[in-house]
Design a protein around this motif. Structure first.
Motif, PDB file in Angstrom:
ATOM      1  N   GLN A 136     140.582  25.956 -52.591  1.00  0.00           N
ATOM      2  CA  GLN A 136     140.287  27.009 -53.544  1.00  0.00           C
ATOM      3  C   GLN A 136     138.881  27.516 -53.289  1.00  0.00           C
ATOM      4  N   LYS A 137     138.660  28.745 -53.650  1.00  0.00           N
ATOM      5  CA  LYS A 137     137.330  29.287 -53.462  1.00  0.00           C
ATOM      6  C   LYS A 137     136.376  28.613 -54.441  1.00  0.00           C
ATOM      7  N   SER A 138     135.122  28.526 -54.044  1.00  0.00           N
ATOM      8  CA  SER A 138     134.126  27.883 -54.890  1.00  0.00           C
ATOM      9  C   SER A 138     133.897  28.713 -56.148  1.00  0.00           C
ATOM     10  N   ILE A 139     133.916  28.032 -57.285  1.00  0.00           N
ATOM     11  CA  ILE A 139     133.642  28.731 -58.542  1.00  0.00           C
ATOM     12  C   ILE A 139     132.302  28.312 -59.137  1.00  0.00           C
ATOM     13  N   ILE A 140     131.582  27.431 -58.421  1.00  0.00           N
ATOM     14  CA  ILE A 140     130.218  27.070 -58.796  1.00  0.00           C
ATOM     15  C   ILE A 140     129.348  27.304 -57.581  1.00  0.00           C
ATOM     16  N   HIS A 141     128.302  28.090 -57.733  1.00  0.00           N
ATOM     17  CA  HIS A 141     127.416  28.376 -56.617  1.00  0.00           C
ATOM     18  C   HIS A 141     125.992  27.975 -56.984  1.00  0.00           C
ATOM     19  N   LEU A 142     125.440  27.014 -56.235  1.00  0.00           N
ATOM     20  CA  LEU A 142     124.080  26.557 -56.476  1.00  0.00           C
ATOM     21  C   LEU A 142     123.129  27.330 -55.571  1.00  0.00           C
ATOM     22  N   ASP A 143     122.007  27.720 -56.128  1.00  0.00           N
ATOM     23  CA  ASP A 143     121.028  28.496 -55.373  1.00  0.00           C
ATOM     24  C   ASP A 143     120.364  27.609 -54.330  1.00  0.00           C
ATOM     25  N   LYS A 144     120.446  28.006 -53.074  1.00  0.00           N
ATOM     26  CA  LYS A 144     119.815  27.240 -52.011  1.00  0.00           C
ATOM     27  C   LYS A 144     119.493  28.183 -50.857  1.00  0.00           C
ATOM     28  N   ASN A 145     118.586  27.754 -50.005  1.00  0.00           N
ATOM     29  CA  ASN A 145     118.171  28.580 -48.879  1.00  0.00           C
ATOM     30  C   ASN A 145     118.021  27.677 -47.654  1.00  0.00           C
ATOM     31  N   GLU A 146     119.094  27.587 -46.839  1.00  0.00           N
ATOM     32  CA  GLU A 146     119.076  26.687 -45.694  1.00  0.00           C
ATOM     33  C   GLU A 146     118.066  27.120 -44.628  1.00  0.00           C
ATOM     34  N   LEU A 189     109.373  13.537 -53.700  1.00  0.00           N
ATOM     35  CA  LEU A 189     109.763  14.879 -53.266  1.00  0.00           C
ATOM     36  C   LEU A 189     110.091  15.701 -54.493  1.00  0.00           C
ATOM     37  N   LYS A 190     109.587  16.925 -54.543  1.00  0.00           N
ATOM     38  CA  LYS A 190     109.775  17.805 -55.703  1.00  0.00           C
ATOM     39  C   LYS A 190     110.290  19.156 -55.232  1.00  0.00           C
ATOM     40  N   GLU A 191     111.361  19.631 -55.895  1.00  0.00           N
ATOM     41  CA  GLU A 191     111.873  20.978 -55.616  1.00  0.00           C
ATOM     42  C   GLU A 191     111.586  21.864 -56.815  1.00  0.00           C
ATOM     43  N   TYR A 192     111.041  23.048 -56.540  1.00  0.00           N
ATOM     44  CA  TYR A 192     110.828  24.019 -57.607  1.00  0.00           C
ATOM     45  C   TYR A 192     111.005  25.413 -57.036  1.00  0.00           C
ATOM     46  N   ASN A 193     111.830  26.197 -57.698  1.00  0.00           N
ATOM     47  CA  ASN A 193     112.042  27.592 -57.325  1.00  0.00           C
ATOM     48  C   ASN A 193     112.415  27.745 -55.850  1.00  0.00           C
ATOM     49  N   ASN A 194     113.330  26.839 -55.404  1.00  0.00           N
ATOM     50  CA  ASN A 194     113.841  26.892 -54.038  1.00  0.00           C
ATOM     51  C   ASN A 194     112.806  26.555 -52.972  1.00  0.00           C
ATOM     52  N   ARG A 195     111.721  25.874 -53.359  1.00  0.00           N
ATOM     53  CA  ARG A 195     110.746  25.385 -52.383  1.00  0.00           C
ATOM     54  C   ARG A 195     110.565  23.894 -52.608  1.00  0.00           C
TER      55      ARG A 195
END
Length: 332
Positions: A136-146, A189-195
């Protein structure tokens, strides 16, 4: 080997013995079987105590892990399942359980290309196969930047924190003319605002290093690791974002948000300390208690003309000056 993994090996071994119709197992036999199974997986002598196996049997009988195994003792000596077809691997899964697992797999798949989760790809595939998850297509999309620079260092830094290793990092901040070598004791390790950021100890002080400013990382085998015993919730408890000052005290920040946009701030607070001071037909006055840092300013500016800082005066004047400079860009 972790205690959780040891327990799973023991449960699997006990299950195999208890459903065996052709052999009688005493408690001592079960202890020996569990010890041999752990030896097979660990490659070293591993004795399982009588109390451990008794607790395992008790847990398998109970609802604790959902097994409710029908374990009986017959002839006051031997252990087996009263139901010859029972196995802890044959526990029925309800439709709601299946849906929950399917949803969980879809969320895990969001991380499939993220370096830190690459080794999870096989596990995710096994989960999909075992629950026969429909495509099934994803119905939850998490913000990320590979494509974010520095992500390749996450695994190295994570392992260094886990194994308490000192690192030598070649680092160049945005304001520095050239890179410098830093010997650091990584803590978090800390993630904030995709950084991503590394909180580490350097020359007795805590530093916040952005992963996208790192150029090289090497393990320093000759230095002794210092564990700062950092509590992440307490360390970041008085800030928005990832920038923490060890000398600055948190300040009450009061700000007005127009009526139309106040609900957004109510439902997604800027900070856990947020409270409402006043509310009328024009809008709402909020208060948060935080350190004044760059990330706080970005959040305020993100609300544009819908938010007005009331105090402290220092922050209000800074926001006014920043907005005036922004207007000049459009005047030109």
């Amino acid at each position: 080997m972790s205690s959780n993994k040891n327990a799973l090996i023991r449960y699997k071994t006990l299950d195999k013995c208890l459903k065996n119709k052709y052999k009688k197992y005493t408690l001592d036999d079960l202890i020996d079987e569990c010890s041999e199974a752990l030896f097979e997986f660990e490659g070293k002598e591993s004795f399982v105590s009588k109390r451990t196996v008794q607790l395992d049997l008790q847990n398998m009988r109970s609802e604790k892990f959902g097994y409710e195994a029908p374990i009986e003792v017959y002839e006051r000596k031997y252990y087996r399942y009263s139901d010859p077809d029972y196995s802890i691997h044959n526990i029925s899964v309800t439709e709601s359980d299946l849906k929950a697992m399917t949803d969980a797999v879809q969320i895990l798949k969001q991380f499939k290309d993220f370096s830190m989760f690459k080794e999870m790809n096989g596990v995710i595939q096994k989960l999909e196969d075992s629950i026969q998850a429909t495509q099934q297509k994803s119905i939850i999309h998490l913000d990320k930047n590979e494509r974010l620079k520095g992500l390749e260092y996450i695994d190295v830094l994570y392992q260094a924190i886990l194994n308490k290793q000192v690192l030598r990092i070649l680092y160049q901040s945005f304001t520095a003319r050239e890179a410098q070598n830093m010997t650091v004791h990584p803590q978090l390790l800390k993630e904030y605002n995709n950084r991503w950021f590394l909180i580490c100890l350097h020359k007795g002080k805590l530093y916040n290093l952005a992963l996208d400013r790192m150029q090289e990382i090497d393990v320093d085998e000759n230095s002794t690791y210092i564990d700062y015993n950092l509590d992440a919730d307490r360390y970041f408890g008085e800030v928005i974002g990832a920038t923490v000052s060890e000398t600055q005290r948190p300040r009450n920040v009061d700000f007005f948000v127009s009526k139309k946009h106040a609900p957004y701030v109510k439902t997604k607070p800027f900070h856990h300390s947020q409270q409402i001071l006043n509310e009328d037909k024009n809008g709402t006055i909020f208060r948060i208690c935080v350190q004044l840092n760059f990330e706080l300013e970005r959040v305020i500016l993100g609300m544009g003309e819908f938010l007005t800082v009331l105090k402290p005066l220092k922050l209000r004047e800074r926001m006014e000056k920043t907005l005036k400079l922004a207007v000049r860009n459009y005047d030109n």
